[in-house]
Design an enzyme around this catalytic site. Sequence first.
Site, PDB file in Angstrom:
ATOM      1  N   ASN A 142      -6.717 -32.204  -9.607  1.00  0.00           N
ATOM      2  CA  ASN A 142      -6.789 -30.822  -9.133  1.00  0.00           C
ATOM      3  C   ASN A 142      -5.659 -29.942  -9.653  1.00  0.00           C
ATOM      4  OD1 ASN A 142      -5.136 -32.439  -7.402  1.00  0.00           O
ATOM      5  ND2 ASN A 142      -5.172 -30.816  -5.875  1.00  0.00           N
ATOM      6  N   LYS A 165      -0.617 -42.711 -14.880  1.00  0.00           N
ATOM      7  CA  LYS A 165      -2.081 -42.743 -14.891  1.00  0.00           C
ATOM      8  C   LYS A 165      -2.601 -41.415 -14.365  1.00  0.00           C
ATOM      9  CE  LYS A 165      -5.306 -43.997 -12.107  1.00  0.00           C
ATOM     10  NZ  LYS A 165      -6.337 -42.993 -12.501  1.00  0.00           N
ATOM     11  N   ASP A 167      -5.754 -38.638 -13.872  1.00  0.00           N
ATOM     12  CA  ASP A 167      -7.196 -38.776 -13.694  1.00  0.00           C
ATOM     13  C   ASP A 167      -7.887 -38.585 -15.040  1.00  0.00           C
ATOM     14  OD1 ASP A 167      -9.312 -38.653 -11.234  1.00  0.00           O
ATOM     15  OD2 ASP A 167     -10.060 -37.555 -12.973  1.00  0.00           O
ATOM     16  N   GLY A 216      -2.673 -38.187  -3.944  1.00  0.00           N
ATOM     17  CA  GLY A 216      -4.090 -38.487  -3.843  1.00  0.00           C
ATOM     18  C   GLY A 216      -4.555 -38.491  -2.410  1.00  0.00           C
ATOM     19  N   GLU A 238       2.083 -38.350  -1.605  1.00  0.00           N
ATOM     20  CA  GLU A 238       1.619 -37.074  -1.053  1.00  0.00           C
ATOM     21  C   GLU A 238       0.104 -37.156  -0.968  1.00  0.00           C
ATOM     22  OE1 GLU A 238       0.609 -32.819  -2.318  1.00  0.00           O
ATOM     23  OE2 GLU A 238       2.796 -32.947  -2.475  1.00  0.00           O
ATOM     24  N   LEU A 239      -0.414 -37.017   0.258  1.00  0.00           N
ATOM     25  CA  LEU A 239      -1.817 -37.329   0.511  1.00  0.00           C
ATOM     26  C   LEU A 239      -2.567 -36.103   1.023  1.00  0.00           C
ATOM     27  CD1 LEU A 239      -1.051 -40.820   2.090  1.00  0.00           C
ATOM     28  CD2 LEU A 239      -1.453 -40.245  -0.317  1.00  0.00           C
TER      29      LEU A 239
END
Length: 501
Positions: A142, A165, A167, A216, A238-239
């Site tokens: 995002n 890694k 996305d 994520g 951070e979720l």
Amino acid sequence: MGSPQRRGEDVVTRTPFTGEPLAIVRQSTTADVATAYADARAAQPAWAARPPRERARVVRRFARALLDRQAEILDLVQLETGKARTYAHEEVLDAALVSLYYARRAPRLLRPRHRRGALPLLTRVTEVRHPIGTVAVITPWNYPLALAVSDIVPALLAGNAVVHKPDTQTARTAAWARDLLVACGLPEAVWQQVLGEPAAIGEALLDGADHISLTGSSAAGRTVAARAGQRLVGCSLELGGKNALLVRADADLDRAAQAAVRACFASAGQLCLSIERIIVDDTVHDAFLARFLPLVRALHTGPGLSFGPELGSLTLPRTMDATRRHVTDALARGATLLTGGRPRPELGPLFHEPTVLTGVTPDMDVYREETFGPVVSVYAVSGDDAAVALANDTRYGLNAAVFSRDVRAAERLARRLHAGTVNINEGYAAAYASHDAPMGGMKASGLGRRHGTGGLLAYTEAQTIATQRLLRLDPPPWLGQARHAWLLTAAVRAMHALRLH
């Protein structure tokens, strides 16, 4: 693109604007991940041996280059994410500013520090900061530029190597950022990139790291935390969020409505900090909606690689599915649709109208689940206590906002909210863009913080070196235990009286 170009299956990514093919991205294998770690570990000692000021010069050049070459990265971010150009530009500014912030402060934060010793003048103590080693950084689609830079730059400045890694959908943005930093002087092997789904390379990625950083979902965060716990390595997470914006009875309603539009619909709501709940004092509820809804309806939605559209596309089909499911479920269970509510296929396959709901109840999916799309629910409450109770009625605790003309009252209310950041008379950017302050979540919204001093020191190991001089801390044979205890007691009393400890 460097290390991502290894042998693995090819995946075709598509631009959200049209659904047409955008790039062929080669996925990594577990063997590729092992090679990436081996290369990173081999390169890390030489990078760590460079003085922090030299590492900082590389990052300063990178920050300037980001601004100079923003036109090309703006196009790339838009093509991969579908977001409006305004929010792609927000990414560029954030990446440049956070890089400058850490480049200027890293040399000071990383230098050895003298600490107060057990016995003044007699115990010399130095705190030394060492890099952890090789850090795994997992970033989402995002905000593919800003979130990668926010975690990778401080990790590198601390002297670590990184296995990153990104996305797969936004792999080209990540590769562009890496190539730019390498062009600015970063050794190529220090920032490795691998690509692939968690089921394919997740275990290899997590098990090779000395520290893990993830941005994520909360579900992914639990998996990472459990794996890190088994290995006794650190992790920064951070979720998700179900963020609330509170409008008090004394709020400037015009300002609150304008700010709420941006806070709810930035990047089509695909922002961890996005407001998904607006909680309005019932005395101004109707007046607020009278200002807010026309602004939402007036949002210019559409594709385009230029400034103009204010609301872009969703990025992935699964995000569209979740958005439609939440709206459909809410309406079927009795919620009221105030505006929006429909996909816009004539604009592109993943466009959805900005949507405002009211009458949302706890039995609806949209009440508790993170939508991560352009949907917000509005609630009327009576007074601050009810507003705080509703705002805190969530398993998340990432971001919140309070609008009030009485700033001191708003700040007192902010302290009662279970959220890692709270913005007063702003939706999300005031806190997030204050890079000197910690940013992160409470409850299921994460562990640890990015930004601020802690955002750099989290990527270091602290070592204490203490040198004892003259007076021994163990009883010398000629003194005896009792007299030694008396002497130490007298010393502690003296330090207390002189305020030396």
